[in-house]
Design a protein around this motif. Sequence first.
Motif, PDB file in Angstrom:
ATOM      1  N   THR A  21       0.836  -1.190   0.000  1.00  0.00           N
ATOM      2  CA  THR A  21       0.000   0.000   0.000  1.00  0.00           C
ATOM      3  C   THR A  21       0.876   1.247   0.000  1.00  0.00           C
ATOM      4  N   VAL A  22       0.284   2.349  -0.389  1.00  0.00           N
ATOM      5  CA  VAL A  22       0.874   3.655  -0.138  1.00  0.00           C
ATOM      6  C   VAL A  22      -0.076   4.349   0.825  1.00  0.00           C
ATOM      7  N   LEU A  23       0.435   4.629   2.002  1.00  0.00           N
ATOM      8  CA  LEU A  23      -0.290   5.317   3.054  1.00  0.00           C
ATOM      9  C   LEU A  23      -0.203   6.810   2.785  1.00  0.00           C
ATOM     10  N   GLU A  66       0.623  11.504  13.495  1.00  0.00           N
ATOM     11  CA  GLU A  66       0.322  11.884  14.879  1.00  0.00           C
ATOM     12  C   GLU A  66      -0.654  13.057  14.926  1.00  0.00           C
ATOM     13  N   HIS A  67      -0.545  13.980  13.966  1.00  0.00           N
ATOM     14  CA  HIS A  67      -1.394  15.172  13.937  1.00  0.00           C
ATOM     15  C   HIS A  67      -2.651  15.007  13.085  1.00  0.00           C
ATOM     16  N   ALA A  68      -2.675  13.985  12.249  1.00  0.00           N
ATOM     17  CA  ALA A  68      -3.790  13.801  11.313  1.00  0.00           C
ATOM     18  C   ALA A  68      -4.999  13.173  11.997  1.00  0.00           C
ATOM     19  N   SER A  69      -6.174  13.482  11.469  1.00  0.00           N
ATOM     20  CA  SER A  69      -7.392  12.836  11.941  1.00  0.00           C
ATOM     21  C   SER A  69      -7.815  11.703  11.002  1.00  0.00           C
ATOM     22  N   HIS A  70      -7.306  11.733   9.754  1.00  0.00           N
ATOM     23  CA  HIS A  70      -7.671  10.743   8.739  1.00  0.00           C
ATOM     24  C   HIS A  70      -6.444  10.318   7.941  1.00  0.00           C
ATOM     25  N   PHE A  71      -6.535   9.126   7.357  1.00  0.00           N
ATOM     26  CA  PHE A  71      -5.506   8.651   6.438  1.00  0.00           C
ATOM     27  C   PHE A  71      -6.151   7.714   5.430  1.00  0.00           C
ATOM     28  N   VAL A  72      -5.414   7.445   4.338  1.00  0.00           N
ATOM     29  CA  VAL A  72      -5.891   6.554   3.285  1.00  0.00           C
ATOM     30  C   VAL A  72      -4.835   5.494   3.026  1.00  0.00           C
ATOM     31  N   LEU A  73      -5.266   4.250   2.879  1.00  0.00           N
ATOM     32  CA  LEU A  73      -4.411   3.154   2.441  1.00  0.00           C
ATOM     33  C   LEU A  73      -4.746   2.880   0.985  1.00  0.00           C
ATOM     34  N   ASN A  74      -3.807   3.147   0.084  1.00  0.00           N
ATOM     35  CA  ASN A  74      -3.962   2.922  -1.349  1.00  0.00           C
ATOM     36  C   ASN A  74      -3.348   1.560  -1.664  1.00  0.00           C
ATOM     37  N   VAL A  75      -4.156   0.570  -1.999  1.00  0.00           N
ATOM     38  CA  VAL A  75      -3.681  -0.784  -2.277  1.00  0.00           C
ATOM     39  C   VAL A  75      -3.190  -0.814  -3.724  1.00  0.00           C
ATOM     40  N   GLY A 112      -5.247   4.455 -10.306  1.00  0.00           N
ATOM     41  CA  GLY A 112      -4.885   3.124 -10.750  1.00  0.00           C
ATOM     42  C   GLY A 112      -4.743   2.059  -9.679  1.00  0.00           C
ATOM     43  N   VAL A 113      -5.057   2.386  -8.428  1.00  0.00           N
ATOM     44  CA  VAL A 113      -4.931   1.392  -7.357  1.00  0.00           C
ATOM     45  C   VAL A 113      -6.076   0.375  -7.431  1.00  0.00           C
ATOM     46  N   VAL A 114      -5.874  -0.818  -6.842  1.00  0.00           N
ATOM     47  CA  VAL A 114      -6.941  -1.821  -6.852  1.00  0.00           C
ATOM     48  C   VAL A 114      -7.999  -1.527  -5.796  1.00  0.00           C
ATOM     49  N   ALA A 115      -7.615  -0.759  -4.792  1.00  0.00           N
ATOM     50  CA  ALA A 115      -8.565  -0.329  -3.765  1.00  0.00           C
ATOM     51  C   ALA A 115      -7.956   0.845  -3.011  1.00  0.00           C
ATOM     52  N   HIS A 116      -8.821   1.653  -2.440  1.00  0.00           N
ATOM     53  CA  HIS A 116      -8.348   2.628  -1.465  1.00  0.00           C
ATOM     54  C   HIS A 116      -9.269   2.529  -0.259  1.00  0.00           C
ATOM     55  N   ILE A 117      -8.658   2.648   0.919  1.00  0.00           N
ATOM     56  CA  ILE A 117      -9.365   2.468   2.186  1.00  0.00           C
ATOM     57  C   ILE A 117      -9.230   3.765   2.972  1.00  0.00           C
ATOM     58  N   GLU A 118     -10.341   4.461   3.169  1.00  0.00           N
ATOM     59  CA  GLU A 118     -10.338   5.740   3.872  1.00  0.00           C
ATOM     60  C   GLU A 118     -10.593   5.496   5.355  1.00  0.00           C
ATOM     61  N   CYS A 119      -9.737   6.073   6.194  1.00  0.00           N
ATOM     62  CA  CYS A 119      -9.785   5.792   7.629  1.00  0.00           C
ATOM     63  C   CYS A 119      -9.808   7.057   8.472  1.00  0.00           C
ATOM     64  N   GLU A 120     -10.515   6.961   9.575  1.00  0.00           N
ATOM     65  CA  GLU A 120     -10.486   7.981  10.622  1.00  0.00           C
ATOM     66  C   GLU A 120      -9.647   7.412  11.755  1.00  0.00           C
ATOM     67  N   LYS A 121      -8.597   8.121  12.141  1.00  0.00           N
ATOM     68  CA  LYS A 121      -7.686   7.614  13.171  1.00  0.00           C
ATOM     69  C   LYS A 121      -8.423   7.414  14.492  1.00  0.00           C
ATOM     70  N   GLN A 122      -8.246   6.224  15.079  1.00  0.00           N
ATOM     71  CA  GLN A 122      -8.923   5.870  16.326  1.00  0.00           C
ATOM     72  C   GLN A 122      -7.981   5.675  17.494  1.00  0.00           C
ATOM     73  N   ALA A 123      -6.783   5.146  17.230  1.00  0.00           N
ATOM     74  CA  ALA A 123      -5.852   4.840  18.321  1.00  0.00           C
ATOM     75  C   ALA A 123      -4.424   4.922  17.811  1.00  0.00           C
ATOM     76  N   VAL A 124      -3.525   5.222  18.746  1.00  0.00           N
ATOM     77  CA  VAL A 124      -2.095   5.306  18.481  1.00  0.00           C
ATOM     78  C   VAL A 124      -1.412   4.478  19.557  1.00  0.00           C
ATOM     79  N   ILE A 125      -0.679   3.427  19.126  1.00  0.00           N
ATOM     80  CA  ILE A 125      -0.103   2.478  20.078  1.00  0.00           C
ATOM     81  C   ILE A 125       1.399   2.361  19.832  1.00  0.00           C
TER      82      ILE A 125
END
Length: 160
Positions: A21-23, A66-75, A112-125
């Motif tokens: 993926t490209v995050l 750390e500062h973001a509220s959202h991120f995307v995983l591009n498969v 051109g990715v096979v999928a993209h997954i949109e996320c709202e950050k929930q936890a940092v471990i």
Amino acid sequence: MHGVEPPLFRQLLGRFATGVTVLTTRAGGGGEPIGMTASSVASVSLDPPLVLVSVDRRHDMHAALEHASHFVLNVLAADQEALSRRFAADEPNRFNGVGFHSNKQGIAVLDGVVAHIECEKQAVIPAGDHTVFVGLVVGGNVTDGRPLLYYRGGYAGLRE
């Protein structure tokens, strides 16, 4: 805490094929797009729909997440090895010449990715020299393309 030596650890995990993926997110909580190649990605829960991505604390993506509220995983698709290598490189302008559009949160979704997954950050471990970021899946899209895989230190694809 002790475990196996790094060379053995790499060999052991190298036998586990992973998707590539490209995050992506925005630097500084809303600035320029930032991205990195990530294969330490996993689903966590179906209800609620959670995924995780592990990021090295030394990477510029770490501070951005750390500062973001959202991120995307591009498969990535099987023909996007060059894109994977570009975002894995220590280069400040990874997005130059790369096709993408921004989602509702202003985060890059690569073309051109096979999928993209949109996320709202929930936890940092904290986890050793990495941090695990857990995201609630809030959107995305899929295609029928074949994914790019990483196996034994190199790229691979699926056969029919």
